[in-house]
Design a protein around this motif. Structure first.
Motif, PDB file in Angstrom:
ATOM      1  N   GLU A  71       0.846  -1.184   0.000  1.00  0.00           N
ATOM      2  CA  GLU A  71       0.000   0.000   0.000  1.00  0.00           C
ATOM      3  C   GLU A  71       0.887   1.242   0.000  1.00  0.00           C
ATOM      4  O   GLU A  71       1.891   1.304   0.698  1.00  0.00           O
ATOM      5  CB  GLU A  71      -0.900  -0.004   1.225  1.00  0.00           C
ATOM      6  CG  GLU A  71      -1.927  -1.119   1.205  1.00  0.00           C
ATOM      7  CD  GLU A  71      -2.832  -1.042   2.417  1.00  0.00           C
ATOM      8  OE1 GLU A  71      -2.876   0.016   3.066  1.00  0.00           O
ATOM      9  OE2 GLU A  71      -3.487  -2.041   2.699  1.00  0.00           O
ATOM     10  N   LYS A  72       0.489   2.230  -0.775  1.00  0.00           N
ATOM     11  CA  LYS A  72       1.253   3.466  -0.850  1.00  0.00           C
ATOM     12  C   LYS A  72       0.940   4.315   0.380  1.00  0.00           C
ATOM     13  O   LYS A  72      -0.219   4.564   0.678  1.00  0.00           O
ATOM     14  CB  LYS A  72       0.847   4.214  -2.119  1.00  0.00           C
ATOM     15  CG  LYS A  72       1.804   5.268  -2.533  1.00  0.00           C
ATOM     16  CD  LYS A  72       1.392   5.841  -3.869  1.00  0.00           C
ATOM     17  CE  LYS A  72       2.536   6.559  -4.509  1.00  0.00           C
ATOM     18  NZ  LYS A  72       2.153   7.121  -5.795  1.00  0.00           N
ATOM     19  N   SER A  74       0.187   7.419   2.707  1.00  0.00           N
ATOM     20  CA  SER A  74      -0.555   8.638   2.362  1.00  0.00           C
ATOM     21  C   SER A  74       0.301   9.899   2.461  1.00  0.00           C
ATOM     22  O   SER A  74      -0.068  10.933   1.918  1.00  0.00           O
ATOM     23  CB  SER A  74      -1.774   8.783   3.275  1.00  0.00           C
ATOM     24  OG  SER A  74      -1.336   8.887   4.619  1.00  0.00           O
ATOM     25  N   ASN A  75       1.440   9.857   3.129  1.00  0.00           N
ATOM     26  CA  ASN A  75       2.246  11.054   3.306  1.00  0.00           C
ATOM     27  C   ASN A  75       3.379  11.173   2.276  1.00  0.00           C
ATOM     28  O   ASN A  75       4.249  12.011   2.410  1.00  0.00           O
ATOM     29  CB  ASN A  75       2.832  11.104   4.712  1.00  0.00           C
ATOM     30  CG  ASN A  75       3.754   9.929   4.976  1.00  0.00           C
ATOM     31  OD1 ASN A  75       3.793   8.985   4.194  1.00  0.00           O
ATOM     32  ND2 ASN A  75       4.460   9.978   6.075  1.00  0.00           N
TER      33      ASN A  75
END
Length: 97
Positions: A71-72, A74-75
Motif C-alpha cells: 500500500e502506498k 498517504s504522506n
C-alpha cells in the motif's frame, strides 16, 4: 483419471533440508537405498543423510503464492525530477554555511 499424490517422496534434483537443523540444506544428487546424498549450500560439500532426516523445501507442483501489493503511504508526494522547479528562498541565515 489423474490422481494427485500428496506424498513427500524425495528424488534427485529436489531441494531438501535437514529436519533438526534447517541451516543444512541443498539439492539431492544421489540416492542409495535409504541414504540420500545432497550437495549442501553454500559450501558445496556432499553429505549423506537417511531419508527420514530430510524434508522437502520446495514443491514444484504448486504455484508460488502471489505477493501482496504494498500500500502506498498517504504522506508520500511524488516528485518529477525531469521538470525544472523554482526553489523557495527563505533563509534567516544568509551567507552562513
Amino acid at each position: 483419471m489423474s490422481e494427485q499424490c500428496e506424498c513427500d517422496f524425495i528424488s534427485v534434483g529436489d531441494v531438501v533440508e535437514h529436519k533438526m537443523n534447517t541451516s543444512v540444506f541443498g539439492i539431492v544428487i544421489g540416492i542409495a537405498g535409504s541414504l540420500i546424498y545432497i550437495r549442501t549450500s553454500p559450501t558445496l560439500a556432499v553429505l549423506s543423510f537417511h531419508e527420514w532426516e530430510l524434508q522437502l523445501t520446495e514443491d514444484d507442483e504448486l504455484p508460488p503464492t502471489p505477493a501482496k501489493a504494498e500500500e502506498k503511504p498517504s504522506n508520500v508526494i511524488a516528485v518529477d525530477f525531469t521538470k525544472p522547479r523554482v526553489l523557495k528562498k527563505s533563509t534567516k541565515t544568509a551567507g552562513e554555511a
